[in-house]
Motif scaffolding. Structure first.
Motif, PDB file in Angstrom:
ATOM      1  N   TYR A  96       0.883  -1.160   0.000  1.00 39.51           N
ATOM      2  CA  TYR A  96       0.000   0.000   0.000  1.00 39.51           C
ATOM      3  C   TYR A  96       0.923   1.213   0.000  1.00 39.51           C
ATOM      4  O   TYR A  96       1.760   1.369   0.891  1.00 39.51           O
ATOM      5  CB  TYR A  96      -0.919   0.051   1.217  1.00 39.51           C
ATOM      6  CG  TYR A  96      -1.861   1.239   1.148  1.00 39.51           C
ATOM      7  CD1 TYR A  96      -3.110   1.103   0.556  1.00 39.51           C
ATOM      8  CD2 TYR A  96      -1.481   2.498   1.617  1.00 39.51           C
ATOM      9  CE1 TYR A  96      -3.967   2.189   0.433  1.00 39.51           C
ATOM     10  CE2 TYR A  96      -2.326   3.587   1.494  1.00 39.51           C
ATOM     11  CZ  TYR A  96      -3.562   3.435   0.908  1.00 39.51           C
ATOM     12  OH  TYR A  96      -4.397   4.521   0.778  1.00 39.51           O
ATOM     13  N   CYS A  98       1.319   5.238   0.078  1.00 43.48           N
ATOM     14  CA  CYS A  98       0.845   6.608   0.277  1.00 43.48           C
ATOM     15  C   CYS A  98       1.857   7.500  -0.428  1.00 43.48           C
ATOM     16  O   CYS A  98       2.835   7.959   0.170  1.00 43.48           O
ATOM     17  CB  CYS A  98       0.747   6.942   1.769  1.00 43.48           C
ATOM     18  SG  CYS A  98       0.094   8.590   2.109  1.00 43.48           S
ATOM     19  N   VAL A 121      -2.832  -6.115   1.617  1.00 38.43           N
ATOM     20  CA  VAL A 121      -1.587  -5.401   1.884  1.00 38.43           C
ATOM     21  C   VAL A 121      -0.670  -6.180   2.826  1.00 38.43           C
ATOM     22  O   VAL A 121      -1.090  -6.674   3.869  1.00 38.43           O
ATOM     23  CB  VAL A 121      -1.891  -4.005   2.476  1.00 38.43           C
ATOM     24  CG1 VAL A 121      -0.608  -3.304   2.902  1.00 38.43           C
ATOM     25  CG2 VAL A 121      -2.654  -3.167   1.458  1.00 38.43           C
ATOM     26  N   LEU A 124       3.547  -1.305   4.098  1.00 43.44           N
ATOM     27  CA  LEU A 124       3.163   0.080   3.837  1.00 43.44           C
ATOM     28  C   LEU A 124       4.380   0.887   3.416  1.00 43.44           C
ATOM     29  O   LEU A 124       5.457   0.772   4.010  1.00 43.44           O
ATOM     30  CB  LEU A 124       2.563   0.724   5.092  1.00 43.44           C
ATOM     31  CG  LEU A 124       1.376   0.016   5.745  1.00 43.44           C
ATOM     32  CD1 LEU A 124       0.991   0.737   7.031  1.00 43.44           C
ATOM     33  CD2 LEU A 124       0.207  -0.031   4.819  1.00 43.44           C
ATOM     34  N   LYS A 136      -6.026   8.478   1.855  1.00 46.25           N
ATOM     35  CA  LYS A 136      -4.749   7.773   2.006  1.00 46.25           C
ATOM     36  C   LYS A 136      -4.300   7.771   3.464  1.00 46.25           C
ATOM     37  O   LYS A 136      -3.840   6.745   3.977  1.00 46.25           O
ATOM     38  CB  LYS A 136      -3.679   8.420   1.126  1.00 46.25           C
ATOM     39  CG  LYS A 136      -3.887   8.256  -0.370  1.00 46.25           C
ATOM     40  CD  LYS A 136      -2.729   8.921  -1.108  1.00 46.25           C
ATOM     41  CE  LYS A 136      -2.921   8.908  -2.608  1.00 46.25           C
ATOM     42  NZ  LYS A 136      -1.817   9.590  -3.311  1.00 46.25           N
ATOM     43  N   ASP A 139      -6.447   5.314   5.337  1.00 44.70           N
ATOM     44  CA  ASP A 139      -6.069   3.932   5.028  1.00 44.70           C
ATOM     45  C   ASP A 139      -4.802   3.534   5.781  1.00 44.70           C
ATOM     46  O   ASP A 139      -4.706   2.423   6.333  1.00 44.70           O
ATOM     47  CB  ASP A 139      -5.829   3.766   3.527  1.00 44.70           C
ATOM     48  CG  ASP A 139      -7.112   3.743   2.720  1.00 44.70           C
ATOM     49  OD1 ASP A 139      -8.193   3.618   3.323  1.00 44.70           O
ATOM     50  OD2 ASP A 139      -7.028   3.854   1.482  1.00 44.70           O
ATOM     51  N   MET A 140      -3.820   4.421   5.803  1.00 40.13           N
ATOM     52  CA  MET A 140      -2.580   4.135   6.521  1.00 40.13           C
ATOM     53  C   MET A 140      -2.855   3.887   8.004  1.00 40.13           C
ATOM     54  O   MET A 140      -2.327   2.928   8.597  1.00 40.13           O
ATOM     55  CB  MET A 140      -1.601   5.295   6.364  1.00 40.13           C
ATOM     56  CG  MET A 140      -1.077   5.501   4.959  1.00 40.13           C
ATOM     57  SD  MET A 140       0.151   4.281   4.442  1.00 40.13           S
ATOM     58  CE  MET A 140       1.580   4.799   5.390  1.00 40.13           C
ATOM     59  N   LEU A 143      -4.616   0.477   8.620  1.00 38.06           N
ATOM     60  CA  LEU A 143      -3.710  -0.660   8.498  1.00 38.06           C
ATOM     61  C   LEU A 143      -2.750  -0.750   9.675  1.00 38.06           C
ATOM     62  O   LEU A 143      -2.505  -1.833  10.225  1.00 38.06           O
ATOM     63  CB  LEU A 143      -2.931  -0.549   7.185  1.00 38.06           C
ATOM     64  CG  LEU A 143      -3.760  -0.817   5.917  1.00 38.06           C
ATOM     65  CD1 LEU A 143      -3.026  -0.312   4.677  1.00 38.06           C
ATOM     66  CD2 LEU A 143      -4.070  -2.304   5.791  1.00 38.06           C
ATOM     67  N   TYR A 151       6.454  -0.965   7.798  1.00 41.05           N
ATOM     68  CA  TYR A 151       6.075   0.408   7.452  1.00 41.05           C
ATOM     69  C   TYR A 151       7.350   1.153   7.074  1.00 41.05           C
ATOM     70  O   TYR A 151       8.249   1.307   7.902  1.00 41.05           O
ATOM     71  CB  TYR A 151       5.368   1.025   8.662  1.00 41.05           C
ATOM     72  CG  TYR A 151       5.047   2.487   8.627  1.00 41.05           C
ATOM     73  CD1 TYR A 151       4.786   3.181   7.447  1.00 41.05           C
ATOM     74  CD2 TYR A 151       4.975   3.201   9.830  1.00 41.05           C
ATOM     75  CE1 TYR A 151       4.472   4.527   7.466  1.00 41.05           C
ATOM     76  CE2 TYR A 151       4.655   4.551   9.851  1.00 41.05           C
ATOM     77  CZ  TYR A 151       4.416   5.209   8.663  1.00 41.05           C
ATOM     78  OH  TYR A 151       4.108   6.543   8.691  1.00 41.05           O
TER      79      TYR A 151
END
Length: 265
Positions: A96, A98, A121, A124, A136, A139-140, A143, A151
């Motif tokens: 995913y 961003c 996912v 990140l 976005k 969503d971050m 998750l 990440y």
């Protein structure tokens, strides 16, 4: 502080771009001559940038529009370094991202699957997202709060310079996410040493044969220090004499701008 002759034996020049060779869409007057003289002297230069909002193809076009021909092998970007890190530690991960469409294309070019399906996912990635939306960020946070996922941040910069001042960069976006999730990413770009180390490996130069040159003391200069290269600060961008005096990180060399390098070529 050392004399500019420290650059006499430099074989590889790693240039930051914005604030170092140009500012926004304005090329510094010395840039073309400097790059041409490096090549004529049988030395090598590469463009090294933390800005992950553009792909290498975007930068090739931007430099071409400024009158500087460039090829993919002339670049080492935080996007490329992020892809290297992901291949090493999260090779098959579905990402995913961003970030901009250009960052997503760069990671897909490197063989990764980028998805907006949150159920798919595995990892990140956040970058300098000039196309940032609240969706976005949400969503971050979803998750990171729901699962213990890797990440990764392409770079730690809080601001990105423009011709009119500064705008938020990846580090600022990471702070927003931290305030909501209390989670910090693994940071890839400058001041970490990975980018200059990858460039040195690619060209076959040692640290003392390499100079990292940029306008930010806490990213450009520090990455050179961390990688064991010659570190050169130019005062043509973000860093002022006051910032330099207050900094714990000290470059090997301080120049008003890169035109001074012409004297050692």
């Amino acid at each position: 502080m050392k004399d500019i002759k420290i650059l006499d034996d430099t074989k590889l020049f790693l240039f930051d771009m914005d604030g170092t060779l140009y500012l926004g869409d304005r090329l510094f007057t010395f840039t073309k001559e400097l790059l041409a003289k490096i090549k004529k002297a049988g030395k090598r230069y590469m463009f090294m940038t933390n800005n992950s909002s553009k792909s290498v193809a975007d930068y090739i076009k931007k430099l071409g529009d400024l009158g500087i021909p460039a090829e993919r092998e002339d670049f080492i970007t935080s996007s490329q370094a992020t892809a290297y890190y992901l291949k090493k530690y999260h090779k098959m991960a579905r990402l995913y991202v961003c970030g901009t469409a250009s960052l997503k294309k760069e990671l897909e070019y490197e063989g990764f699957t980028v998805t907006d399906n949150l159920d798919e996912v595995d990892c990140l990635v956040i970058g300098n997202d000039t196309e940032l939306t609240f969706k976005k960020l949400e969503d971050m946070c979803r998750l990171l709060l729901a699962r213990d996922l890797p990440y990764i941040a392409t770079n730690p910069d809080y601001v990105c310079p423009t011709e009119y001042g500064s705008v938020p960069d990846c580090g600022s976006f990471c702070d927003m996410i931290y305030n909501a999730t209390r989670k910090r990413p693994v940071v890839i770009g400058k001041p970490e040493p990975l980018m200059p180390l990858l460039a040195m490996e690619q060209v076959g130069c040692s640290g003392r044969e390499t100079a990292v040159i940029g306008d930010r003391i806490y990213t450009d200069v520090k990455s050179g220090v961390n990688a064991g290269t010659i570190s050169v600060l130019v005062l043509s961008g973000e860093t002022t004499v006051e910032i330099l005096n207050e900094s714990d990180v000290k470059p090997d060399l301080v120049l008003d701008d890169c035109s001074a390098i012409l004297d050692v070529l």
